[in-house]
Structure formats: structure tokens, C-alpha cells
Design an enzyme around this catalytic site. Sequence first.
Site, PDB file in Angstrom:
ATOM      1  N   GLU A 241      -2.153   3.121  -3.863  1.00 45.95           N
ATOM      2  CA  GLU A 241      -2.474   2.709  -4.928  1.00 45.95           C
ATOM      3  C   GLU A 241      -3.180   1.540  -5.259  1.00 45.95           C
ATOM      4  OE1 GLU A 241      -0.408   4.188  -8.912  1.00 45.95           O
ATOM      5  OE2 GLU A 241       0.726   5.752  -7.738  1.00 45.95           O
ATOM      6  N   GLU A 242      -2.805   0.658  -4.226  1.00 47.42           N
ATOM      7  CA  GLU A 242      -2.967  -0.395  -4.429  1.00 47.42           C
ATOM      8  C   GLU A 242      -4.276  -0.572  -3.606  1.00 47.42           C
ATOM      9  OE1 GLU A 242      -2.105  -4.861  -1.160  1.00 47.42           O
ATOM     10  OE2 GLU A 242      -0.893  -3.392  -2.089  1.00 47.42           O
ATOM     11  N   ARG A 243      -4.772   0.481  -2.647  1.00 47.21           N
ATOM     12  CA  ARG A 243      -6.121  -0.181  -1.728  1.00 47.21           C
ATOM     13  C   ARG A 243      -6.624   0.899  -2.645  1.00 47.21           C
ATOM     14  NH1 ARG A 243      -3.373   1.802   3.968  1.00 47.21           N
ATOM     15  NH2 ARG A 243      -2.454  -0.697   4.141  1.00 47.21           N
TER      16      ARG A 243
END
Length: 385
Positions: A241-243
Site C-alpha cells: 500500500e505504501e508503494r
Amino acid sequence: MKFTPEHEQIADTVRKFVAKEINPHVAEWEAAQEFPSHALFKKLGDLGLLGIKYPTEYGGMGLDFSYSMVMAEALGEANCGGVPMAIGVQTDMATPALARFGSDELKREFLAPTIAGDYVACLGVSEAGGGSDVAAVKTSARKDGGDYVIDGSKMWITNGLKADWCCLLANTSEQGGPHRNKSLIVVPMDAKGITKQKIRKIGMDASDTAQLFFDKVRVPQRNLIGQEGMGFTFQMLQFQEERLWGAASSLRSLDRLIDQTIEYTRQRQAFGKSILDNQVVHYRLAELRTEVEALRALTYRAVEMYVGGKDVTKLASMAKLKCGRLSREVADSCLQYWGGMGFTWDNPISQAYRDSRLVSIGGGADEVMLGIICKLEGTLPKAVK
């Protein structure tokens, strides 16, 4: 991606928020090397923007990740990278594992006030000696009675100076190997034994960044997220999700850099014609615009697959890799066409030039993304034992 009226409504709300609550203050916050996190996050929380994808019982909207992606892209209207990054840590980097695997008690104590904007969150993974090598973290959390006792340090922690709690990755066992001996633990940042040191950076100035030190910090064992020993796996899921958030948040900002450069080079005259009239300039800008659209298509496809429940590790790594490299490429190329003005500190292109360099480092360096892609392609050489 098929956008609904709800997608458009969220994007419009975020754009208006950026125009009113962020952009008028960017110069001040950049100079101060911080922004009022709690005040700004509370305003975001009041609009429901800090819990778009999280369950309604904890104050969220209960929508899927595609709506978070729309918010990330709309944050690209901001005139800096630091504030959107800090928001992204709150919404899509420090909280996914807690929301997905945390106990109801833990979510009510920490996730709900974070969604409301009453708490600021940070993510404690990287260490000075490890960087992108998550398996190599040294911070430990040993059991003592009903507590964990934490010792170690974390480096490059966005929101670290002002956070109310940290999603901390620590070794909770000496057995099981580096991928099975780690856990994610919620650590209140007012706990005794935590010290913070501010880190000055070459970009992302408005975002506070800290090195954190943990000296016999005690937290209840009930602050464990999910199962003990699953921290590495949970963090790898958070990285997806961060990327994706990182890739989505770059799209509109890259388009804006190209837009601003077109406008400036159309007006700027040299040798009897505008800079834009030179073929090398308008061809290059067309090429860069095409690259941004290619990144957008890759990001949208990855998000759609993620929402559909598929493992998008490879696509998310590709999007992160392309995002980092393209952010540097666009900023550098556009700065060249601004000439001497691009080399002045307060220019929007120089701002992007400074801020964009982090994208190829934070959240997993380019080389780590290449390693992940090669592993999933079956082309990564096996380690020699």
C-alpha cells in the site's frame, strides 16, 4: 479503473483542501522545517479523509483502496512533497497492519483517534545500519511480565518528532530466522525511555523527520499487532500500500511540473523565439508526458488488482521503481528548461528537484525494487552458500 461519482467527490474535496489549507502555508512550513501536524490532521480527520479505506466502526468511510489512491493523486496539487508524504504515512503506511490485524481493543485505542485526526502516527522500520534491508533490523522487544521491553533505534522516521504512536518493527525472538522472528508493536511515543533527534534533509523540508532511540521502553504485550513473529510478513503487506500510494501521489505533481514548464518556456524568449518553440524542448516535454501516462496506467492497473484481492507485489514494485526514476527525470529535465530561474531556491521546479530525490530511496530503494522484480521473474541468482 472505473471512477464513480464518489471517487470524483473525494478528489474534489482533497483538491479544495490543498488549495485552502496547505498551499498558502507551504513557504512558511518549508522555512520552519515542520508543519502543524495535529492541527492539519484534525482538519483532514473532520472531513473523513484519514480513514477512507478503514471500517466505519472505527470512524472510517469503509471504502476500498482505490479511493485512497484518488486521494493520493489529488494531494499532488500541493506545492511541496513533505506534507503529502506525512499525510500518506498516517493513512497508508503506519496504519494498514493495525487496521487489518490488530485487536479490536488496540484499534479503538489507536486507530480510531488516528482516523479522527486526534493522533499522529509514524512507522518505525528503517535503521541506520539497515536501510532498505528490513530483515536486518536490530531493535529488540523482549518479554518481561506482561510487557515488552524495547531497546534499539529507528532512522529516517517521518512524523517522528510529533507522532503520538509508532508502528514499530522489532525482533521478538532469537529463533525462526530473520523473516519469522519479528513483530509489529504499537508503541506510544510518550513512553519513558524514548528520545528523538531531528534529522535535517536536502528536501521534503516541511515534513519532520527523526531518529528515534528506545532505551528499555516498556509497552503492554497487548500492543502486539496480530501474531508474534508475523511482523516481517505484515510489513511486506504494508509496503504494497505504501508503494502504490507513493506512485499515485506522484502522478498529478509530475503533470503539474510539465504544465508549469510549458507555460514558462512559452513565455521565455531566447534567440528570437520562445524556448518552447525549440524542437528539443517540446519533444522532450511530450516524451515526459507520455512517461507519466504510462506510470498512471501501471499504477491504476496495480490498484485495481489489489482491490480485487490479488498479490500485486511485482506491479507495486514496478510502479515504485518507475515513480522514483521518473520523478527525478521530470524534475531534472524541467529545471534545465527554466535555466537560471530553475536554480533559485523558491522556484517550484527546484522545490520538486529537491523533494523528488527521496522517492528512489524511501519505502525501498530502486535497487530493492529491482531485486523484488527479478525474484518474482525467476531471474535473481540464488545465494551461494
